[in-house]
Design a protein around this motif. Structure first.
Motif, PDB file in Angstrom:
ATOM      1  N   UNK A  96       5.046 -22.046  27.694  1.00  0.00           N
ATOM      2  CA  UNK A  96       5.032 -21.278  28.930  1.00  0.00           C
ATOM      3  C   UNK A  96       6.298 -20.444  29.085  1.00  0.00           C
ATOM      4  N   UNK A 102       5.539 -17.457  27.212  1.00  0.00           N
ATOM      5  CA  UNK A 102       4.596 -16.623  27.962  1.00  0.00           C
ATOM      6  C   UNK A 102       5.265 -15.912  29.133  1.00  0.00           C
ATOM      7  N   UNK A 103       6.367 -16.490  29.612  1.00  0.00           N
ATOM      8  CA  UNK A 103       7.005 -15.905  30.792  1.00  0.00           C
ATOM      9  C   UNK A 103       6.546 -16.554  32.071  1.00  0.00           C
ATOM     10  N   UNK A 104       5.863 -17.694  31.966  1.00  0.00           N
ATOM     11  CA  UNK A 104       5.410 -18.407  33.164  1.00  0.00           C
ATOM     12  C   UNK A 104       6.459 -19.405  33.641  1.00  0.00           C
ATOM     13  N   UNK A 135       8.363  -9.780  32.691  1.00  0.00           N
ATOM     14  CA  UNK A 135       7.150 -10.353  33.272  1.00  0.00           C
ATOM     15  C   UNK A 135       6.171 -10.667  32.134  1.00  0.00           C
ATOM     16  N   UNK A 136       5.293 -11.649  32.336  1.00  0.00           N
ATOM     17  CA  UNK A 136       4.335 -11.999  31.274  1.00  0.00           C
ATOM     18  C   UNK A 136       3.576 -10.787  30.749  1.00  0.00           C
ATOM     19  N   UNK A 137       3.198  -9.912  31.666  1.00  0.00           N
ATOM     20  CA  UNK A 137       2.358  -8.783  31.249  1.00  0.00           C
ATOM     21  C   UNK A 137       3.114  -7.817  30.340  1.00  0.00           C
ATOM     22  N   UNK A 189       1.732 -10.408  25.070  1.00  0.00           N
ATOM     23  CA  UNK A 189       1.178 -11.687  24.641  1.00  0.00           C
ATOM     24  C   UNK A 189      -0.188 -11.869  25.312  1.00  0.00           C
ATOM     25  N   UNK A 247      -2.826 -15.358  26.440  1.00  0.00           N
ATOM     26  CA  UNK A 247      -2.780 -16.816  26.479  1.00  0.00           C
ATOM     27  C   UNK A 247      -4.175 -17.389  26.723  1.00  0.00           C
TER      28      UNK A 247
END
Lengths: 357, 282, 293
Positions: free
Chosen positions: A47, A50-52, A71-73, A77, A79
């Motif tokens: 995670x 992922x950036x979470x 940021x995740x976006x 990537x 998931x």
């Protein structure tokens, strides 16, 4: 396509450190499996990629770009979640298209990508259905599809198969592996199932209590486990461990008093001997290392497991033999440890000792 | 049932039928009254079967109203009630959705303080703060306006709690998936949360529409312009007028008009309504 | 309770809660504090000067026979409304729970009064009990009983109780029925096998098991009778005759808006607020466990 570099990553919640400095360089297109018991920090590590989850210290870079604060976006990537995390009110098509729609891709491009991914995953017939109308396996495919359509540099899988039944799990793990080889996308895959880990990984990271115990290819880990944890975790049934004494560069099994005819240069007076169930042979009393009494038999079909005990043992020793066994409970038998398959570990640090000189 | 006892089953149905009749009796009497003319409605005993003046009375009430009562035609009052009910229902739902979203999905200073502030509204029904609230609305020049009728009533702890419960049951992974898909907070709210809460929104709408429609004290306080009267408060003026001229056929027609819209909403949306009621209050 | 995962945005949550919080402050908290403040003031007859008098308004209320009378009236009214409405609903729900066929039909036929405004409910019943024309009055006269709620305080009280209870039957019925249907059928069957008849089963199994519902409804009905019945009183009796139906909420309104006794009305408001707070606390403490922080 991307390389992922994880450099001295740590994670703490307050004073509670749960990841203690992990390092790994992942090659382009490599399939990396992070495996470990629950609570070892494997999902947290994923995670963070992922950036979470925020990173407490260290760097993660994807494509040679440090992504710590992205940021995740923006990390390029995709998931796949354990419970699929499909949007229940959207159709399969909408689920797969949602991220692309947010990227404001042209409608035709979105349709193209979704249809291609659907074809690849054999879910073209279900595009108009809602997730609740699908079986577990189909939902799993949709979740994969949602990842594929993004054309990401990295796939992240968080225990994607653990909600499936055993048969489907075997089938899907093959498919995921094939798909990954075909798409050649760098992948990080988290699981607690060591069979899944062994069968899928190019390289494995075995984690325990927030530490990477060992990183390497499945066979490398199987053959040369660097700690008792890895030795016990990889392989099923698990490796047998015995306390042994070292005397004059020789090894003595205290229970039987047998001195093994190998040379060592272990300096400690005691060590842990590890031997896999498949590396134990049943022999007659002449070449016996140890005499055991059968406490239980588990026939598996192709193989049988014999659980043997001896006075002074806490746990049974497991022996794997081909086919059926003639033994019954209470019988005694003799075993021989294949010398080249012996592993030795330090009694305190639990690290591998280079035993055979 | 567990055992077959025809007599007890019969008895149960009998009791239920009596209950239904007692509950429906006022409605029947109201309906019958609304179908007779003024003359018949002054003769004792009053009729128990419908007459033929329904449409005449309906037209009179809707477009002219009750003479001497000081209320406008019922058509206007119905319209006002409708606007007020919709404003209140939509307003309560909107601001509750937004605050529940903020409270559940963000971590920010004073979050809990805001939560309790909203909670406090539960303890301050309009009936206990009549005068000062009136003063506030008067100072804001909102007397005799639709805004004045609705806005002071639209803070809602109950609706906020309900949406908070709904949001808490939505799995975290959906938010994570949406973040990876690149959805901004507002986009997540619009694309994921709203569609996933739509049955709850509909159920709450039924309850809040009825709540708004049935407001009595508040419109009574802040409307002096008869064109802003709502139908539920209008009835009390008619009852006062009935002391002098008991036009029961028209009063009952008005009462019928006043209860019909919310009753229809309840009956049509019965399932949603029951769900909404038991989920918000239990 | 909050989600494990959050958005990391600074201003947005404040904007999101702003409407609700603004309305809460302007129309709820500010007026409530105003009421509290005014309850410590006395204004002269012309509204020219005000004086801070601490608890004088409250003391005055406590010595005011009319206020104490209204208190007593409210308590009697609430007990009667809650008792009558819950009693009838309980019987109906028990019967509806017994019959397999038609339970939902009965529900449909019984829930619509929920939609009727209290004031309208009052209008319906006042028509039925009209002293000269009412249908029930006619029957009463026929039986030799004279009815005039405009003159007889007890009859006026009975009338508003009937109207208020009638409207609340549907709500209570829904909750009682839901409570009964939530009881596992196996429990009832076990009791039947043990030889308990329907009545015995009701009192030994069903009634104890729905006691949380009953308690919840009791609080709700008291709140209803205290605060939401204003419309019935105002439309039907205006608190009369001779204050016999003057409940607290009606008196706040009457003293404040009609009598223009600001300090006294404010003090009454504050007392009512305390009552609501206690009732809400009771409800959340013993009934709702969902607000958990």
């Amino acid at each position: 396509m991307a390389e992922v570099h994880i450099n001295q990553i740590t994670k703490s919640y307050g004073n509670d450190q749960i990841i203690h400095g992990i390092d790994i360089n992942i090659q382009d297109g490599e399939f990396i499996v992070i495996v470990g018991p629950s609570g070892c920090g494997k999902s947290t590590l994923l995670r963070m990629v992922a950036g979470l989850e925020t990173i407490t210290s260290g760097d993660i870079s994807i494509n040679n770009q440090v992504v710590n604060t992205l940021e995740p976006k923006d990390r390029d990537i995709a998931m796949v979640f354990q419970n699929y995390a499909l949007y229940p009110h959207m159709s399969v098509f909408e689920n797969m298209a949602y991220g692309l729609k947010i990227q404001k891709l042209a409608k035709s491009e979105i349709e193209n990508r979704v249809n291609n991914a659907a074809k690849l995953l054999q879910i073209s017939d279900y595009l108009t259905r809602k997730p609740r109308q699908l079986s577990g396996g189909q939902r799993q495919r949709v979740a994969m599809g949602r990842a594929i359509v993004r054309n990401p540099s990295v796939f992240l899988f968080d225990e994607p198969l653990s909600n499936l039944d055993a048969k489907l799990r075997v089938q899907m793990r093959l498919e995921i592996k094939k798909l990954q080889k075909r798409l050649k996308v760098t992948s990080l895959y988290v699981t607690h199932d060591q069979v899944e880990a062994m069968t899928m990984a190019d390289r494995l990271i075995v984690m325990n209590k927030g530490i990477a115990e060992q990183i390497g290819t499945p066979m490398n880990l199987y053959e040369h486990p660097q700690t008792t944890f890895v030795a016990g975790f990889i392989g099923s049934p698990a490796m047998n461990f015995l306390s042994v004494k070292t005397k004059d560069n020789k090894i003595e099994i205290p229970v039987s008093g047998k001195i093994l005819d190998i040379k060592t240069n272990i300096e400690q007076p005691e060590a842990i001997l590890g031997i896999r169930p498949e590396d134990i042979e049943i022999v007659d009393s002449n070449s016996s290392d140890l005499k055991l009494k059968v406490s239980a038999i588990e026939p598996l079909g192709a193989d049988s497991l014999i659980y043997g005990n001896s006075e002074g043992f806490n746990d049974d020793l497991v022996v794997r033999v081909r086919g059926k066994t003639e033994f019954t409970e209470g019988d005694t038998f003799h075993v021989y440890f294949k010398r080249e398959k012996l592993h030795f570990f330090h009694t305190i640090t639990r690290k591998r000792l280079q035993a055979v000189a | 049932m567990i055992e077959n006892r025809p007599l007890t089953t019969f008895f149960s149905h009998l009791v239920l039928l009596c209950g239904v009749l007692v509950v429906a009796f006022p409605l029947w009497v109201t309906f019958v009254a609304s179908t007779h003319d003024a003359v018949r409605m002054t003769q004792v005993p009053l009729p128990l079967l419908p007459g033929n003046q329904f449409l005449v009375n309906l037209k009179l009430v809707l477009f002219s109203g009750l003479e001497g009562s000081g209320s406008p035609p019922v058509g206007i009052m119905l319209f006002n009630s409708l606007i007020m009910a919709i404003l209140i229902a939509v307003g309560k739902i909107s601001i509750s959705l937004l605050s529940a979203f903020a409270i559940v999905y963000f971590r920010f200073p004073f979050r809990i303080a805001f939560f309790w502030m909203i909670f406090v509204t539960l303890m301050l029904p309009v009936e206990v703060r009549i005068l000062p609230t009136f003063a506030v609305v008067a100072n804001l020049n909102m007397l005799d306006t639709y805004w004045g009728l609705s806005i002071p009533l639209i803070a809602s702890a109950t609706a906020t709690f309900m949406f908070r419960q709904v949001f808490l049951t939505i799995p975290d992974e959906l938010l994570e998936a949406a973040r990876i898909d690149g959805a901004s907070p507002l986009r997540f709210f619009k694309d994921i949360l709203l569609p996933m809460s739509r049955t709850n929104i509909a159920a709450l709408f039924v309850i809040l529409f009825i709540y708004g429609w049935n407001q009595y004290l508040w419109p009574l306080l802040i409307t002096t312009d008869r064109d802003m009267y709502t139908v539920v408060m209008g009835i009390s003026q008619m009852l006062e007028a009935a002391e002098q001229a008991p036009d029961w056929h028209l009063i009952m027609m008005t009462a019928l008009m006043a209860m019909l819209p919310p009753a229809i909403v309840v009956l049509i949306m019965q399932k949603l309504f029951v769900k909404g009621l038991t989920e918000t209050e239990k | 309770m909050i989600k494990r995962v959050h958005f990391n945005v600074s201003a947005l949550p404040y904007i999101l809660v702003a409407p609700q919080v603004a309305i809460t402050i302007i129309f709820f908290i500010w007026p409530a504090t105003q009421a509290l403040y005014q309850s410590f003031l006395v204004e002269d007859a012309f509204g020219l000067s005000t004086e801070f008098v601490w608890f004088d308004n409250y003391k005055e209320l406590m010595n005011d026979p009319y206020y104490l009378g209204a208190f007593k009236t409210t308590v009697i009214f609430s007990i009667l409304v809650a008792g009558l409405s819950m009693g009838v609903s309980l019987i109906l729900a028990a019967m509806a729970d017994r019959v397999i066929k038609g339970a939902t039909t009965y529900r449909t036929l019984l829930i619509w009064p929920y939609a009727v405004a209290p004031a309208i409910a009052g209008a319906l019943w006042v028509f039925i009990f009209d002293p000269t024309l009412g249908i029930i009055t006619y029957i009463f006269n026929f039986l030799g009983y004279s009815w005039n709620h405009k003159l007889n305080g007890d009859q006026a009280m009975l009338l508003v109780v009937i109207a208020a209870a009638w409207k609340q039957i549907s709500y209570n019925f829904l909750f009682f029925l839901a409570g009964m249907q939530a009881i596992p059928k196996s429990l009832i069957e076990a009791a039947a096998i043990d030889g308990a008849g329907p009545t015995k089963r009701f009192w030994t199994i069903i009634f104890p098991l729905i006691s949380p519902t009953t308690f919840f409804l009791l609080v709700i009905n008291i709140v209803y009778a205290f605060f939401e019945t204003f419309g019935i009183i105002h439309a039907v009796t205006q608190g009369g005759p001779a204050n016999s139906t003057q409940i607290l909420v009606y008196k706040v309104f009457n003293d404040g808006f009609v009598g223009l006794d600001l300090g006294g009305s404010a003090a009454q408001s504050v007392i009512l607020m305390v009552i609501v707070i206690i009732l809400t606390a009771v409800q959340f403490r013993y009934v709702e466990k969902k607000v958990a922080y």
